[in-house]
Design a protein around this motif. Structure first.
Motif, PDB file in Angstrom:
ATOM      1  N   GLY A  93     -24.772  -9.732 -12.476  1.00  9.23           N
ATOM      2  CA  GLY A  93     -24.097 -10.514 -13.345  1.00  9.23           C
ATOM      3  C   GLY A  93     -23.795 -11.316 -12.939  1.00  9.23           C
ATOM      4  O   GLY A  93     -22.294 -12.379 -13.904  1.00  9.23           O
ATOM      5  N   LEU A  94     -23.707 -11.957 -12.092  1.00  4.15           N
ATOM      6  CA  LEU A  94     -23.327 -13.355 -11.562  1.00  4.15           C
ATOM      7  C   LEU A  94     -24.043 -14.489 -12.478  1.00  4.15           C
ATOM      8  O   LEU A  94     -23.456 -15.612 -12.335  1.00  4.15           O
ATOM      9  N   CYS A 107     -23.334  -8.739 -26.057  1.00  4.28           N
ATOM     10  CA  CYS A 107     -22.511  -8.391 -24.754  1.00  4.28           C
ATOM     11  C   CYS A 107     -22.320  -8.572 -23.765  1.00  4.28           C
ATOM     12  O   CYS A 107     -23.702  -7.879 -23.231  1.00  4.28           O
ATOM     13  N   GLY A 108     -21.921  -8.746 -22.809  1.00  5.65           N
ATOM     14  CA  GLY A 108     -21.694  -9.394 -20.811  1.00  5.65           C
ATOM     15  C   GLY A 108     -22.318  -7.504 -20.914  1.00  5.65           C
ATOM     16  O   GLY A 108     -22.601  -6.892 -19.527  1.00  5.65           O
ATOM     17  N   ALA A 109     -21.078  -6.296 -21.016  1.00  6.61           N
ATOM     18  CA  ALA A 109     -20.522  -5.095 -20.684  1.00  6.61           C
ATOM     19  C   ALA A 109     -21.992  -4.381 -20.935  1.00  6.61           C
ATOM     20  O   ALA A 109     -22.781  -3.574 -20.184  1.00  6.61           O
ATOM     21  N   ILE A 110     -22.976  -4.437 -22.105  1.00  5.32           N
ATOM     22  CA  ILE A 110     -23.808  -4.314 -22.167  1.00  5.32           C
ATOM     23  C   ILE A 110     -25.626  -4.252 -21.513  1.00  5.32           C
ATOM     24  O   ILE A 110     -25.840  -3.387 -20.505  1.00  5.32           O
ATOM     25  N   THR A 111     -25.563  -5.735 -21.433  1.00  3.31           N
ATOM     26  CA  THR A 111     -26.581  -5.890 -20.679  1.00  3.31           C
ATOM     27  C   THR A 111     -25.744  -5.357 -18.818  1.00  3.31           C
ATOM     28  O   THR A 111     -27.192  -5.409 -18.118  1.00  3.31           O
ATOM     29  N   SER A 112     -25.196  -5.567 -18.399  1.00  2.86           N
ATOM     30  CA  SER A 112     -23.844  -4.993 -17.371  1.00  2.86           C
ATOM     31  C   SER A 112     -24.971  -3.760 -17.104  1.00  2.86           C
ATOM     32  O   SER A 112     -25.304  -3.805 -16.129  1.00  2.86           O
ATOM     33  N   VAL A 113     -24.862  -2.446 -18.326  1.00  4.62           N
ATOM     34  CA  VAL A 113     -25.536  -1.539 -17.686  1.00  4.62           C
ATOM     35  C   VAL A 113     -26.678  -1.494 -17.786  1.00  4.62           C
ATOM     36  O   VAL A 113     -27.132  -0.395 -17.720  1.00  4.62           O
ATOM     37  N   GLY A 114     -27.108  -2.198 -18.871  1.00  8.17           N
ATOM     38  CA  GLY A 114     -29.099  -2.048 -18.585  1.00  8.17           C
ATOM     39  C   GLY A 114     -29.475  -2.638 -17.254  1.00  8.17           C
ATOM     40  O   GLY A 114     -30.909  -2.475 -17.070  1.00  8.17           O
ATOM     41  N   ALA A 115     -27.972  -3.814 -16.931  1.00 13.14           N
ATOM     42  CA  ALA A 115     -28.822  -4.154 -15.590  1.00 13.14           C
ATOM     43  C   ALA A 115     -29.095  -3.021 -14.746  1.00 13.14           C
ATOM     44  O   ALA A 115     -30.087  -2.522 -13.789  1.00 13.14           O
ATOM     45  N   ALA A 116     -28.082  -1.935 -14.414  1.00 15.07           N
ATOM     46  CA  ALA A 116     -27.513  -0.985 -13.102  1.00 15.07           C
ATOM     47  C   ALA A 116     -29.028  -0.125 -14.172  1.00 15.07           C
ATOM     48  O   ALA A 116     -29.470   0.270 -13.190  1.00 15.07           O
ATOM     49  N   LEU A 117     -29.358   0.374 -15.395  1.00 16.47           N
ATOM     50  CA  LEU A 117     -30.563   1.079 -15.487  1.00 16.47           C
ATOM     51  C   LEU A 117     -31.574   0.997 -15.484  1.00 16.47           C
ATOM     52  O   LEU A 117     -32.614   1.323 -14.181  1.00 16.47           O
TER      53      LEU A 117
END
Length: 206
Positions: A93-94, A107-117
């Motif tokens: 995220g950083l 969108c950073g929200a979507i890439t963040s959730v993508g990173a979680a997956l």
């Protein structure tokens, strides 16, 4: 004592936000989110998003959003080392800059959730187990919905949209069940760029 705890001793909310770096905010998010016990990422997100160190918009959301999904996944019985997962998510995220929704078209929200997956699945750029493509499908579906809503940006609206698709993905692909809550937005009065009736989460519309 964490730097975030020191920063919270300042006099006003505005000054606290000004003096905290994004890394310090990220440390606060990771510290506090570990205390949550629910399986609803939206609910977890809202609890942390109301903390004084989280801005209405800002680059802390690429940490907060994915972290909310990871904690909910762990609480629902997901097999994951949550401490290591959250540290990895924070590092990813950083790396995501602010304003990427307007400047990069993602969108950073979507890439963040993508990173979680990706953390849950252990996916990397060379993965051949199918998760590489499945995560791309998640991203495509979520960003497609945001594209239809249109801008300007809202980190809260974008996060809930990312959660909707992320929760659907988790419930379809893993042996856990996450709860989804169609949020009635509480942030409109403090969002100068609120699109009001065009937003699917706008209170008066609902």
């Amino acid at each position: 004592m964490l730097l975030c705890e020191i920063r919270m001793n300042q006099s006003t909310q505005r000054n606290r936000r000004k003096i905290m770096t994004i890394r310090e905010k990220a440390e606060c998010i990771i510290r506090d989110i570990k205390q949550e016990t629910g399986t609803n990422p939206v609910h977890i997100f809202n609890i942390i998003a109301k903390k004084e160190y989280v801005s209405i918009h800002g680059p802390e959301h690429p940490i907060l959003d994915g972290a909310s999904l990871l904690v909910a996944y762990k609480n629902a019985g997901g097999n994951i080392d949550i401490d290591r997962a959250l540290e990895t998510l924070m590092a990813e995220g950083l790396r995501m800059p602010g304003a990427m929704c307007g400047l990069w078209g993602i969108c950073g929200a979507i890439t963040s959730v993508g990173a979680a997956l990706a953390i849950i699945d252990g996916t990397g750029p060379l993965s051949t187990d199918g998760t590489w493509g499945k995560h791309m499908q998640f991203t495509s579906n979520a960003i497609g919905e945001l594209g239809k809503i249109n801008g300007p940006r809202c980190c809260k609206r974008d996060a809930i949209t990312a959660f909707k698709h992320g929760i659907l993905y988790v419930n379809e692909h893993y042996d856990v069940t996450l709860q989804y809550e169609h949020m009635k937005c509480e942030y409109s009065p403090i969002n100068e760029q609120c699109i009001k009736g065009r937003c699917p989460y706008y209170q008066e519309k609902m």
